[in-house]
Enzyme design. Structure first.
Site, PDB file in Angstrom:
ATOM      1  N   LYS A   1      39.595  -1.149 -59.554  1.00  0.00           N
ATOM      2  CA  LYS A   1      39.270   0.269 -59.639  1.00  0.00           C
ATOM      3  C   LYS A   1      40.078   1.086 -58.638  1.00  0.00           C
ATOM      4  O   LYS A   1      40.803   0.558 -57.794  1.00  0.00           O
ATOM      5  CB  LYS A   1      37.767   0.476 -59.411  1.00  0.00           C
ATOM      6  CG  LYS A   1      36.903  -0.210 -60.466  1.00  0.00           C
ATOM      7  CD  LYS A   1      37.203   0.314 -61.859  1.00  0.00           C
ATOM      8  CE  LYS A   1      36.460  -0.432 -62.961  1.00  0.00           C
ATOM      9  NZ  LYS A   1      35.015  -0.284 -62.899  1.00  0.00           N
ATOM     10  N   THR A   2      39.969   2.403 -58.725  1.00  0.00           N
ATOM     11  CA  THR A   2      40.781   3.292 -57.894  1.00  0.00           C
ATOM     12  C   THR A   2      40.529   3.056 -56.413  1.00  0.00           C
ATOM     13  O   THR A   2      41.447   3.064 -55.597  1.00  0.00           O
ATOM     14  CB  THR A   2      40.484   4.760 -58.258  1.00  0.00           C
ATOM     15  OG1 THR A   2      40.662   4.927 -59.674  1.00  0.00           O
ATOM     16  CG2 THR A   2      41.429   5.698 -57.530  1.00  0.00           C
TER      17      THR A   2
END
Length: 216
Positions: free
Chosen positions: A10-11
């Site tokens: 994820k980011t």
């Protein structure tokens, strides 16, 4: 409440786990309680006063109560520290992802309609994924063959996601559902590599591998 994932892809990554935010004080108190076995250590909230307090009225230092069941939903301190350090880099991560998305869009434009970027719904996304939509029938290859060919070229790919209504639990619960939007997406989607450490050359290499697939 809003939920955020800190899975490694994820980011913001913390190894695993996630975060819940809320602007509701009652929900915040419930979250803090239930994230840690349902334990309460606030003397003001203790229900068993006899067990909770010593003769002088002070709360017993070891004491806690569990007014509701809970589990261990906590991030470890190490994961939380990693997540906080990542948060300080968020703007840079998002900006770099947006640059790569724009480059993908530019490189894939000539491959349409065989291969094209997935549709956009507005807003300012953080671009966790870059998804291309492929016309597998027109390409003359099924998705497994396309993924194998990309893998042979050193390019990883994945499918995000198998629709929930295809999963056995939900089929058993709700029967077979006709959801053409989700099924249409699933039938065409393929996620391409996207992470801040990628170079422009990496994006170009992925696009070139797709161009070879399309015979362009």
């Amino acid at each position: 409440m809003a939920c955020f994932s800190f899975h490694p892809v994820k980011t913001i990554a913390a190894g695993e786990g996630g975060m819940v935010t809320t602007n509701d004080d009652a929900l915040a108190r419930a979250l803090r309680r239930d994230v840690s076995h349902g334990m309460v250590r606030d003397p003001a909230a203790f229900q068993d006063r006899e067990a909770a307090f010593a003769a002088d009225g002070a709360a017993n230092p070891w004491y806690y109560e569990m007014p509701s069941p809970g589990y261990n939903y906590r991030l470890t301190d190490i994961q939380a520290a990693l997540g906080l350090s990542q948060l300080g880099k968020l703007d840079r991560f998002v900006a770099r992802r947006a640059e790569m998305v724009a480059r993908y869009d530019e490189r894939l434009a000539s491959l349409a309609p065989l291969i094209r970027p997935a549709g956009r719904s507005g807003g300012t996304p953080a671009w966790h994924l870059y998804v291309a939509l492929l016309d597998f029938a027109a390409l003359g290859k099924d998705r497994a063959a396309v993924m194998a060919q990309l893998r042979a070229a050193g390019v990883g790919s994945q499918v995000h996601y198998i629709p929930v209504h295809h999963q056995p639990y939900y089929r058993a619960r709700y029967g077979r559902l006709d959801l053409p939007g989700g099924d249409g997406w699933y039938g065409a989607c393929l996620s391409l590599p996207l992470f801040p450490a990628m170079t422009d050359g990496d994006v170009d290499r992925v696009a070139a591998a797709l161009a070879r697939l399309a015979g362009v």
